[in-house]
Design an enzyme around this catalytic site. Structure first.
Site, PDB file in Angstrom:
ATOM      1  N   TYR A  49     -28.051 138.783 -90.689  1.00 31.27           N
ATOM      2  CA  TYR A  49     -28.028 140.243 -90.801  1.00 31.27           C
ATOM      3  C   TYR A  49     -26.718 140.931 -90.422  1.00 31.27           C
ATOM      4  CZ  TYR A  49     -32.959 139.783 -91.796  1.00 31.27           C
ATOM      5  OH  TYR A  49     -34.145 139.440 -92.386  1.00 31.27           O
ATOM      6  N   PHE A  83     -42.931 143.183 -84.844  1.00 30.79           N
ATOM      7  CA  PHE A  83     -43.340 143.685 -86.162  1.00 30.79           C
ATOM      8  C   PHE A  83     -42.695 142.839 -87.245  1.00 30.79           C
ATOM      9  CE2 PHE A  83     -39.723 146.201 -84.679  1.00 30.79           C
ATOM     10  CZ  PHE A  83     -38.854 146.196 -85.741  1.00 30.79           C
TER      11      PHE A  83
HETATM   12  C1  LIG Z   1     -36.769 140.817 -90.579  1.00 30.99           C
HETATM   13  C2  LIG Z   1     -37.302 139.563 -91.193  1.00 30.99           C
HETATM   14  O1  LIG Z   1     -38.215 139.625 -91.967  1.00 30.99           O
HETATM   15  S1  LIG Z   1     -36.606 138.080 -90.756  1.00 30.99           S
HETATM   16  C3  LIG Z   1     -37.132 136.939 -92.011  1.00 30.99           C
HETATM   17  C4  LIG Z   1     -36.008 136.543 -92.924  1.00 30.99           C
HETATM   18  N1  LIG Z   1     -36.531 135.623 -93.911  1.00 30.99           N
HETATM   19  C5  LIG Z   1     -36.433 134.293 -93.800  1.00 30.99           C
HETATM   20  O2  LIG Z   1     -35.843 133.754 -92.883  1.00 30.99           O
HETATM   21  C6  LIG Z   1     -37.140 133.510 -94.886  1.00 30.99           C
HETATM   22  C7  LIG Z   1     -36.291 132.367 -95.409  1.00 30.99           C
HETATM   23  N2  LIG Z   1     -35.007 132.803 -95.982  1.00 30.99           N
HETATM   24  C8  LIG Z   1     -34.938 133.562 -97.108  1.00 30.99           C
HETATM   25  O3  LIG Z   1     -35.930 133.966 -97.707  1.00 30.99           O
HETATM   26  C9  LIG Z   1     -33.539 133.857 -97.650  1.00 30.99           C
HETATM   27  O4  LIG Z   1     -32.678 132.812 -97.336  1.00 30.99           O
HETATM   28  C10 LIG Z   1     -32.932 135.173 -97.090  1.00 30.99           C
HETATM   29  C11 LIG Z   1     -33.875 136.325 -97.340  1.00 30.99           C
HETATM   30  C12 LIG Z   1     -32.659 135.058 -95.601  1.00 30.99           C
HETATM   31  C13 LIG Z   1     -31.576 135.417 -97.801  1.00 30.99           C
HETATM   32  O5  LIG Z   1     -31.808 135.743 -99.151  1.00 30.99           O
HETATM   33  P1  LIG Z   1     -30.714 135.504-100.282  1.00 30.99           P
HETATM   34  O6  LIG Z   1     -31.144 136.263-101.487  1.00 30.99           O
HETATM   35  O7  LIG Z   1     -30.444 134.070-100.413  1.00 30.99           O
HETATM   36  O8  LIG Z   1     -29.429 136.213 -99.657  1.00 30.99           O
HETATM   37  P2  LIG Z   1     -28.115 136.646-100.459  1.00 30.99           P
HETATM   38  O9  LIG Z   1     -27.943 135.772-101.672  1.00 30.99           O
HETATM   39  O10 LIG Z   1     -28.121 138.118-100.716  1.00 30.99           O
HETATM   40  O11 LIG Z   1     -27.020 136.294 -99.376  1.00 30.99           O
HETATM   41  C14 LIG Z   1     -25.988 137.147 -99.001  1.00 30.99           C
HETATM   42  C15 LIG Z   1     -25.025 136.400 -98.121  1.00 30.99           C
HETATM   43  O12 LIG Z   1     -25.696 136.007 -96.924  1.00 30.99           O
HETATM   44  C16 LIG Z   1     -25.619 134.598 -96.730  1.00 30.99           C
HETATM   45  N3  LIG Z   1     -26.905 134.165 -96.213  1.00 30.99           N
HETATM   46  C17 LIG Z   1     -28.116 134.566 -96.636  1.00 30.99           C
HETATM   47  N4  LIG Z   1     -29.084 133.963 -95.920  1.00 30.99           N
HETATM   48  C18 LIG Z   1     -28.458 133.172 -95.023  1.00 30.99           C
HETATM   49  C19 LIG Z   1     -28.937 132.293 -94.030  1.00 30.99           C
HETATM   50  N5  LIG Z   1     -30.253 132.137 -93.824  1.00 30.99           N
HETATM   51  N6  LIG Z   1     -28.036 131.647 -93.289  1.00 30.99           N
HETATM   52  C20 LIG Z   1     -26.691 131.815 -93.528  1.00 30.99           C
HETATM   53  N7  LIG Z   1     -26.195 132.639 -94.480  1.00 30.99           N
HETATM   54  C21 LIG Z   1     -27.072 133.307 -95.216  1.00 30.99           C
HETATM   55  C22 LIG Z   1     -25.367 134.051 -98.128  1.00 30.99           C
HETATM   56  O13 LIG Z   1     -24.743 132.788 -98.085  1.00 30.99           O
HETATM   57  C23 LIG Z   1     -24.493 135.116 -98.733  1.00 30.99           C
HETATM   58  O14 LIG Z   1     -23.163 134.947 -98.259  1.00 30.99           O
HETATM   59  P3  LIG Z   1     -21.906 135.336 -99.188  1.00 30.99           P
HETATM   60  O15 LIG Z   1     -22.012 136.806 -99.437  1.00 30.99           O
HETATM   61  O16 LIG Z   1     -20.732 134.951 -98.337  1.00 30.99           O
HETATM   62  O17 LIG Z   1     -22.052 134.533-100.448  1.00 30.99           O
END
Ligand SMILES: CC(=O)SCCNC(=O)CCNC(=O)[C@H](O)C(C)(C)COP(=O)(O)OP(=O)(O)OC[C@H]1O[C@@H](n2cnc3c(N)ncnc32)[C@H](O)[C@@H]1OP(=O)(O)O
Length: 395
Positions: free
Chosen positions: A122, A395
């Site tokens: 984040y 939450f």
């Molecule tokens: C508040 C909450 O609900 S917390 C729960 C969060 N959800 C989870 O952990 C569930 C499992 N993870 C996921 O569903 C996905 O990996 C998400 C939602 C965390 C990320 O979604 P994505 O669509 O892949 O993210 P997106 O492609 O927009 O990534 C943007 C940037 O963040 C980075 N990034 C995204 N997720 C991660 C991660 N988990 N770890 C490291 N880097 C990450 C990407 O590499 C990318 O970097 P860049 O801009 O340098 O290329």
């Protein structure tokens, strides 16, 4: 060119969205019974849709949060962030975050908060760790005899609990920065705890505290006693006597090998209440991640300590309209022109906003660039907060 659209999800897409986010977090899809118990703030479940399927989600419910000085301001409580495993790392979350911040602004919410599954996600969107919480384990602890005793406790069944706790939480009040309101959108999520035990403390002025805990059996071949682990998941008190009374109760429950408490304020008194403080071990974890969605509004909402003014420069790559220089003074914070004394990214500003981290600590860590060395001590005083910030609401 993207192969998805981000939008507010329609009511008939919410179960698909909820299933996606549960599975993204390695949980099972909601059963019919669970689904029937869920409610959502209207038009706040956002999704990415590709070929007619929901492939990414994020949700927010409107809440409010106490900021340093006692103001309570509108806040987006963000959760249910997930992208389908076969659609990750192609910018879906990035676009959902963009839409969610625009949506928060439209609702007048200048602050967004969340609890993060991973710390790596984040910051790039401008969130910083703003509050911390203690995670404690107490193994066979006992209360010191001199701990004052006042009031009594009573156990509530599930129906009584859901009738009593919303009003009691409101009466206890948002007495620390970081505490948030729990409105009609939060209380239905109380059902997340299966078979919880709910105990209310009553003092001379009426009900003044509650604790919610679950239990897990600990017995095994090496430990044939019928021991249980009590897991405290929600605990709030209006005063120290209520805190003492609830720990007196918890430490006195029979057939208990250990008590685990999640998410207590870092200045909780548990170690001081125990006859042997070493029975209590713990660590401090990140709690609330905060995004100042509208930096001028958020800075104006809190109060500041007593020190000469400091001009800070805020850099916000994700929401560039926030970038600029701000004068921070004991009388308030406003946009200004002129040379900054300190330069920081917006996630660092979020870290100092609730007073949990000092500007000087971020400067030492290389996260705040110091232009005028004399300003650092002043910034520490301006952003300091007498009470330790804590949210205390999952939450
Ligand atoms: C508040 C909450 O609900 S917390 C729960 C969060 N959800 C989870 O952990 C569930 C499992 N993870 C996921 O569903 C996905 O990996 C998400 C939602 C965390 C990320 O979604 P994505 O669509 O892949 O993210 P997106 O492609 O927009 O990534 C943007 C940037 O963040 C980075 N990034 C995204 N997720 C991660 C991660 N988990 N770890 C490291 N880097 C990450 C990407 O590499 C990318 O970097 P860049 O801009 O340098 O290329």
């Amino acid at each position: 060119m993207t192969d998805f659209d981000v939008r507010v999800l329609a009511p008939d897409q919410l179960r698909e969205a909820q299933t996606l986010v549960r599975r993204a977090l390695f949980n099972t899809a909601p059963t019919d019974e669970e689904w029937a118990g869920l409610t959502f703030a209207p038009d706040r479940y956002l999704g990415a849709v590709s070929d007619g399927s929901v492939v990414g989600t994020t949700y927010t419910f409107p809440s409010s949060i106490a900021v340093p000085g006692g103001n309570v301001v509108p806040m987006s409580a963000v959760s249910r962030v997930g992208v389908r495993a076969d659609h990750r790392r192609r910018g879906i979350l990035t676009e959902l975050m963009r839409l969610q911040f625009a949506d928060a602004r439209q609702h007048g919410e200048s602050i967004a908060t969340l609890h993060a599954s991973e710390t790596s996600i984040y910051s790039r969107f401008g969130y910083g760790i703003s509050t911390f919480a203690s995670e404690l384990t107490v193994r066979r602890g006992s209360l010191r005899p001199e701990v004052p005793k006042a009031g009594h406790v009573r156990l509530l069944d599930a129906d009584e609990a859901i009738k009593t706790l919303p009003g009691l939480y409101e009466r206890i009040g948002l007495h620390r920065p970081g505490m948030m309101s729990r409105g009609a959108d939060w209380w239905p999520t109380f059902g997340r705890w299966k078979n919880p035990w709910v105990v209310v403390h009553t003092g001379p002025a009426g009900d003044d505290g509650f604790v919610v805990y679950t239990n897990e059996p600990m017995a095994n071949a090496d430990n044939p006693d019928h021991d249980n682990r009590l897991v405290v998941v929600d605990m709030h008190a209006a005063n120290p006597a209520a805190t003492n009374g609830m720990w007196r109760y918890l430490l006195g429950v029979d057939l208990v090998g250990e008590i685990q408490a999640h998410s207590l304020p870092t200045d909780n008194p548990v170690g001081l209440l125990l006859a042997d403080p070493r029975k209590c071990r713990g660590n401090v974890a990140d709690e609330l991640w905060v995004r100042l969605v509208d930096v001028p509004d958020a800075l104006a909402a809190r109060s500041y300590g007593d020190a000469d003014p400091v001009v800070i420069q805020v850099e916000d790559r994700f929401l560039p309209e926030n970038s600029g220089t701000y004068g921070i003074a004991s009388s308030g914070a406003v946009r200004v022109t002129g040379q900054p004394a300190l330069v920081m990214d917006v996630d660092s500003l979020a870290m100092i906003y609730f007073g949990s981290v000092r500007p000087s600590a971020l400067a030492d860590a290389g996260r705040v660039r110091v232009v005028d060395a004399d300003s650092v001590a002043r910034a520490d005083k301006l952003f300091a907060c007498e009470q330790i910030a804590w949210c205390g609401t999952p939450f």
